[in-house]
Design a protein around this motif. Structure first.
Motif, PDB file in Angstrom:
ATOM      1  N   VAL A   6      -2.289  -2.535  -7.565  1.00  0.00           N
ATOM      2  CA  VAL A   6      -1.764  -2.384  -8.957  1.00  0.00           C
ATOM      3  C   VAL A   6      -0.814  -3.515  -9.317  1.00  0.00           C
ATOM      4  O   VAL A   6      -0.239  -3.849  -8.336  1.00  0.00           O
ATOM      5  CB  VAL A   6      -1.247  -0.997  -9.193  1.00  0.00           C
ATOM      6  CG1 VAL A   6      -2.548  -0.092  -9.337  1.00  0.00           C
ATOM      7  CG2 VAL A   6      -0.231  -0.540  -8.466  1.00  0.00           C
ATOM      8  N   ALA A   7      -0.473  -3.685 -10.543  1.00  0.00           N
ATOM      9  CA  ALA A   7       0.707  -4.524 -10.988  1.00  0.00           C
ATOM     10  C   ALA A   7       1.843  -4.008 -10.374  1.00  0.00           C
ATOM     11  O   ALA A   7       2.055  -2.711 -10.580  1.00  0.00           O
ATOM     12  CB  ALA A   7       0.540  -4.915 -12.297  1.00  0.00           C
ATOM     13  N   SER A   8       2.926  -4.958  -9.947  1.00  0.00           N
ATOM     14  CA  SER A   8       4.142  -4.396  -9.811  1.00  0.00           C
ATOM     15  C   SER A   8       5.014  -4.059 -10.882  1.00  0.00           C
ATOM     16  O   SER A   8       4.704  -4.325 -11.816  1.00  0.00           O
ATOM     17  CB  SER A   8       4.805  -5.581  -8.822  1.00  0.00           C
ATOM     18  OG  SER A   8       5.142  -6.574  -9.601  1.00  0.00           O
ATOM     19  N   GLY A   9       6.036  -3.216 -10.569  1.00  0.00           N
ATOM     20  CA  GLY A   9       6.925  -2.644 -11.663  1.00  0.00           C
ATOM     21  C   GLY A   9       6.219  -1.489 -12.033  1.00  0.00           C
ATOM     22  O   GLY A   9       6.862  -1.137 -13.355  1.00  0.00           O
ATOM     23  N   THR A  26      -6.285  -5.524 -12.274  1.00  0.00           N
ATOM     24  CA  THR A  26      -7.672  -4.580 -12.180  1.00  0.00           C
ATOM     25  C   THR A  26      -7.230  -3.660 -10.881  1.00  0.00           C
ATOM     26  O   THR A  26      -6.996  -4.060  -9.694  1.00  0.00           O
ATOM     27  CB  THR A  26      -8.893  -5.528 -12.066  1.00  0.00           C
ATOM     28  OG1 THR A  26      -9.049  -6.283 -13.166  1.00  0.00           O
ATOM     29  CG2 THR A  26     -10.054  -4.733 -11.779  1.00  0.00           C
ATOM     30  N   LYS A  27      -7.764  -2.447 -10.839  1.00  0.00           N
ATOM     31  CA  LYS A  27      -7.641  -1.491  -9.859  1.00  0.00           C
ATOM     32  C   LYS A  27      -9.072  -0.939  -9.721  1.00  0.00           C
ATOM     33  O   LYS A  27      -9.752  -0.576 -10.651  1.00  0.00           O
ATOM     34  CB  LYS A  27      -6.802  -0.443 -10.266  1.00  0.00           C
ATOM     35  CG  LYS A  27      -6.704   0.862  -9.398  1.00  0.00           C
ATOM     36  CD  LYS A  27      -6.101   0.514  -8.027  1.00  0.00           C
ATOM     37  CE  LYS A  27      -5.923   1.989  -7.146  1.00  0.00           C
ATOM     38  NZ  LYS A  27      -5.655   1.782  -5.813  1.00  0.00           N
ATOM     39  N   VAL A  28      -9.550  -1.164  -8.453  1.00  0.00           N
ATOM     40  CA  VAL A  28     -10.971  -0.670  -8.137  1.00  0.00           C
ATOM     41  C   VAL A  28     -10.762   0.134  -6.967  1.00  0.00           C
ATOM     42  O   VAL A  28      -9.967  -0.004  -5.875  1.00  0.00           O
ATOM     43  CB  VAL A  28     -11.865  -1.792  -7.752  1.00  0.00           C
ATOM     44  CG1 VAL A  28     -12.069  -2.739  -9.036  1.00  0.00           C
ATOM     45  CG2 VAL A  28     -11.349  -2.767  -6.752  1.00  0.00           C
ATOM     46  N   GLY A  29     -11.662   1.109  -6.722  1.00  0.00           N
ATOM     47  CA  GLY A  29     -11.915   1.894  -5.787  1.00  0.00           C
ATOM     48  C   GLY A  29     -12.433   3.503  -5.938  1.00  0.00           C
ATOM     49  O   GLY A  29     -13.097   3.629  -7.155  1.00  0.00           O
ATOM     50  N   TYR A  30     -12.612   4.069  -4.813  1.00  0.00           N
ATOM     51  CA  TYR A  30     -13.322   5.153  -4.918  1.00  0.00           C
ATOM     52  C   TYR A  30     -12.364   6.816  -5.514  1.00  0.00           C
ATOM     53  O   TYR A  30     -11.391   6.637  -4.749  1.00  0.00           O
ATOM     54  CB  TYR A  30     -14.032   5.775  -3.927  1.00  0.00           C
ATOM     55  CG  TYR A  30     -15.573   5.156  -3.602  1.00  0.00           C
ATOM     56  CD1 TYR A  30     -16.567   5.419  -4.157  1.00  0.00           C
ATOM     57  CD2 TYR A  30     -15.375   3.791  -2.859  1.00  0.00           C
ATOM     58  CE1 TYR A  30     -17.777   4.829  -4.180  1.00  0.00           C
ATOM     59  CE2 TYR A  30     -16.696   3.206  -2.598  1.00  0.00           C
ATOM     60  CZ  TYR A  30     -17.877   3.829  -3.395  1.00  0.00           C
ATOM     61  OH  TYR A  30     -18.711   2.868  -3.068  1.00  0.00           O
ATOM     62  N   LEU A  31     -12.839   7.218  -6.361  1.00  0.00           N
ATOM     63  CA  LEU A  31     -12.193   8.696  -6.856  1.00  0.00           C
ATOM     64  C   LEU A  31     -13.345   9.754  -6.699  1.00  0.00           C
ATOM     65  O   LEU A  31     -14.429   9.270  -6.962  1.00  0.00           O
ATOM     66  CB  LEU A  31     -11.636   8.497  -8.037  1.00  0.00           C
ATOM     67  CG  LEU A  31     -10.241   7.674  -8.110  1.00  0.00           C
ATOM     68  CD1 LEU A  31      -9.735   7.751  -9.590  1.00  0.00           C
ATOM     69  CD2 LEU A  31      -9.273   8.367  -7.366  1.00  0.00           C
ATOM     70  N   ALA A 119      -7.981  12.163  -5.771  1.00  0.00           N
ATOM     71  CA  ALA A 119      -7.783  10.676  -4.808  1.00  0.00           C
ATOM     72  C   ALA A 119      -8.005  11.384  -3.366  1.00  0.00           C
ATOM     73  O   ALA A 119      -7.448  12.221  -3.030  1.00  0.00           O
ATOM     74  CB  ALA A 119      -6.483  10.038  -4.816  1.00  0.00           C
ATOM     75  N   GLU A 120      -8.602  10.475  -2.578  1.00  0.00           N
ATOM     76  CA  GLU A 120      -8.699  10.739  -0.908  1.00  0.00           C
ATOM     77  C   GLU A 120      -8.621   9.616  -0.205  1.00  0.00           C
ATOM     78  O   GLU A 120      -9.288   8.708  -0.619  1.00  0.00           O
ATOM     79  CB  GLU A 120     -10.071  11.630  -0.612  1.00  0.00           C
ATOM     80  CG  GLU A 120      -9.843  13.040  -1.291  1.00  0.00           C
ATOM     81  CD  GLU A 120     -11.365  13.707  -0.458  1.00  0.00           C
ATOM     82  OE1 GLU A 120     -12.043  13.158   0.312  1.00  0.00           O
ATOM     83  OE2 GLU A 120     -11.331  14.757  -0.997  1.00  0.00           O
ATOM     84  N   PRO A 121      -7.634   9.541   0.503  1.00  0.00           N
ATOM     85  CA  PRO A 121      -6.559  10.664   1.216  1.00  0.00           C
ATOM     86  C   PRO A 121      -5.783  10.805  -0.376  1.00  0.00           C
ATOM     87  O   PRO A 121      -5.326  10.113  -0.855  1.00  0.00           O
ATOM     88  CB  PRO A 121      -5.853  10.111   1.975  1.00  0.00           C
ATOM     89  CG  PRO A 121      -5.962   8.524   2.008  1.00  0.00           C
ATOM     90  CD  PRO A 121      -7.164   8.413   1.285  1.00  0.00           C
ATOM     91  N   SER A 122      -5.161  12.085  -0.271  1.00  0.00           N
ATOM     92  CA  SER A 122      -4.196  12.381  -1.448  1.00  0.00           C
ATOM     93  C   SER A 122      -3.262  11.412  -1.262  1.00  0.00           C
ATOM     94  O   SER A 122      -2.441  11.357  -2.609  1.00  0.00           O
ATOM     95  CB  SER A 122      -3.729  14.072  -1.184  1.00  0.00           C
ATOM     96  OG  SER A 122      -2.920  13.994  -0.115  1.00  0.00           O
ATOM     97  N   TRP A 128      -3.059   5.378  -7.858  1.00  0.00           N
ATOM     98  CA  TRP A 128      -4.143   5.544  -9.014  1.00  0.00           C
ATOM     99  C   TRP A 128      -3.234   6.042 -10.220  1.00  0.00           C
ATOM    100  O   TRP A 128      -3.449   5.457 -11.271  1.00  0.00           O
ATOM    101  CB  TRP A 128      -5.132   6.667  -8.662  1.00  0.00           C
ATOM    102  CG  TRP A 128      -6.295   5.932  -7.924  1.00  0.00           C
ATOM    103  CD1 TRP A 128      -6.586   6.100  -6.441  1.00  0.00           C
ATOM    104  CD2 TRP A 128      -7.263   5.179  -8.308  1.00  0.00           C
ATOM    105  NE1 TRP A 128      -7.384   5.399  -6.182  1.00  0.00           N
ATOM    106  CE2 TRP A 128      -7.923   4.684  -7.149  1.00  0.00           C
ATOM    107  CE3 TRP A 128      -7.563   4.692  -9.666  1.00  0.00           C
ATOM    108  CZ2 TRP A 128      -9.288   4.357  -7.497  1.00  0.00           C
ATOM    109  CZ3 TRP A 128      -8.691   3.683  -9.815  1.00  0.00           C
ATOM    110  CH2 TRP A 128      -9.402   3.434  -8.750  1.00  0.00           C
ATOM    111  N   ILE A 129      -2.294   6.938 -10.192  1.00  0.00           N
ATOM    112  CA  ILE A 129      -1.603   7.301 -11.310  1.00  0.00           C
ATOM    113  C   ILE A 129      -0.757   6.040 -11.890  1.00  0.00           C
ATOM    114  O   ILE A 129      -0.895   5.857 -13.105  1.00  0.00           O
ATOM    115  CB  ILE A 129      -0.736   8.431 -10.946  1.00  0.00           C
ATOM    116  CG1 ILE A 129      -1.275   9.673 -10.608  1.00  0.00           C
ATOM    117  CG2 ILE A 129       0.502   8.646 -12.044  1.00  0.00           C
ATOM    118  CD1 ILE A 129      -0.516  10.970 -10.247  1.00  0.00           C
TER     119      ILE A 129
END
Length: 141
Positions: A6-9, A26-31, A119-122, A128-129
């Motif tokens: 994710v973008a910083s800040g 852009t953020k990509v991944g499994y949820l 989200a895993e792992p938690s 993600w948030i």
């Protein structure tokens, strides 16, 4: 799973800095997402899906391979994120996107669905948030 970060800040789980969703990384991944229960039998199963947050929009794919192959999102889902607020749930890894109309803030998204996510792992929940907030989701304070 691929994670572009994710973008910083960005903000933590408790608050947020305003970021133009068009400029957010852009953020990509499994949820894991919980089903709506609208199908046969009304079960609310948890299903692993590949999520892409890009330009203030959430795209949901059945698998990363579909995204990489340039296929359209699952059920052609392109979810604008500015009409949602985010609630951090008490269970580890869990959080929920709630239409603003249901959170008592606006009726603009009253017909949109609620998205229970995990989200895993938690420990990935915070990244993600942060990403959802950078892409236009408000915090439910």
């Amino acid at each position: 799973a691929t994670d572009a970060g994710v973008a910083s800040g960005g903000a933590g789980e408790g608050g947020g800095d305003a970021v133009d969703p068009e400029l957010a990384e852009t953020k990509v991944g499994y949820l894991w997402k919980q089903g709506s229960g609208a199908g046969i039998g009304g079960r609310k199963n948890w299903k692993k899906r590949f999520f892409v947050l890009e330009g203030g929009v959430m795209l949901v794919y059945n698998a990363e391979e579909s995204f990489r192959a340039g296929e359209p999102p699952d059920k052609r889902r392109r979810v604008p994120l500015h009409v949602y607020v985010l609630r951090v749930d008490s269970e580890p890894g869990h959080f929920t996107l709630i239409p603003k109309g249901e959170a008592g803030q606006s009726s603009a998204a009253a017909a949109k669905r609620t998205w229970p996510l995990r989200a895993e792992p938690s420990s990935e929940r915070k990244t993600w948030i942060d990403a959802f907030r950078q892409h236009g989701v408000a915090g439910a304070d």
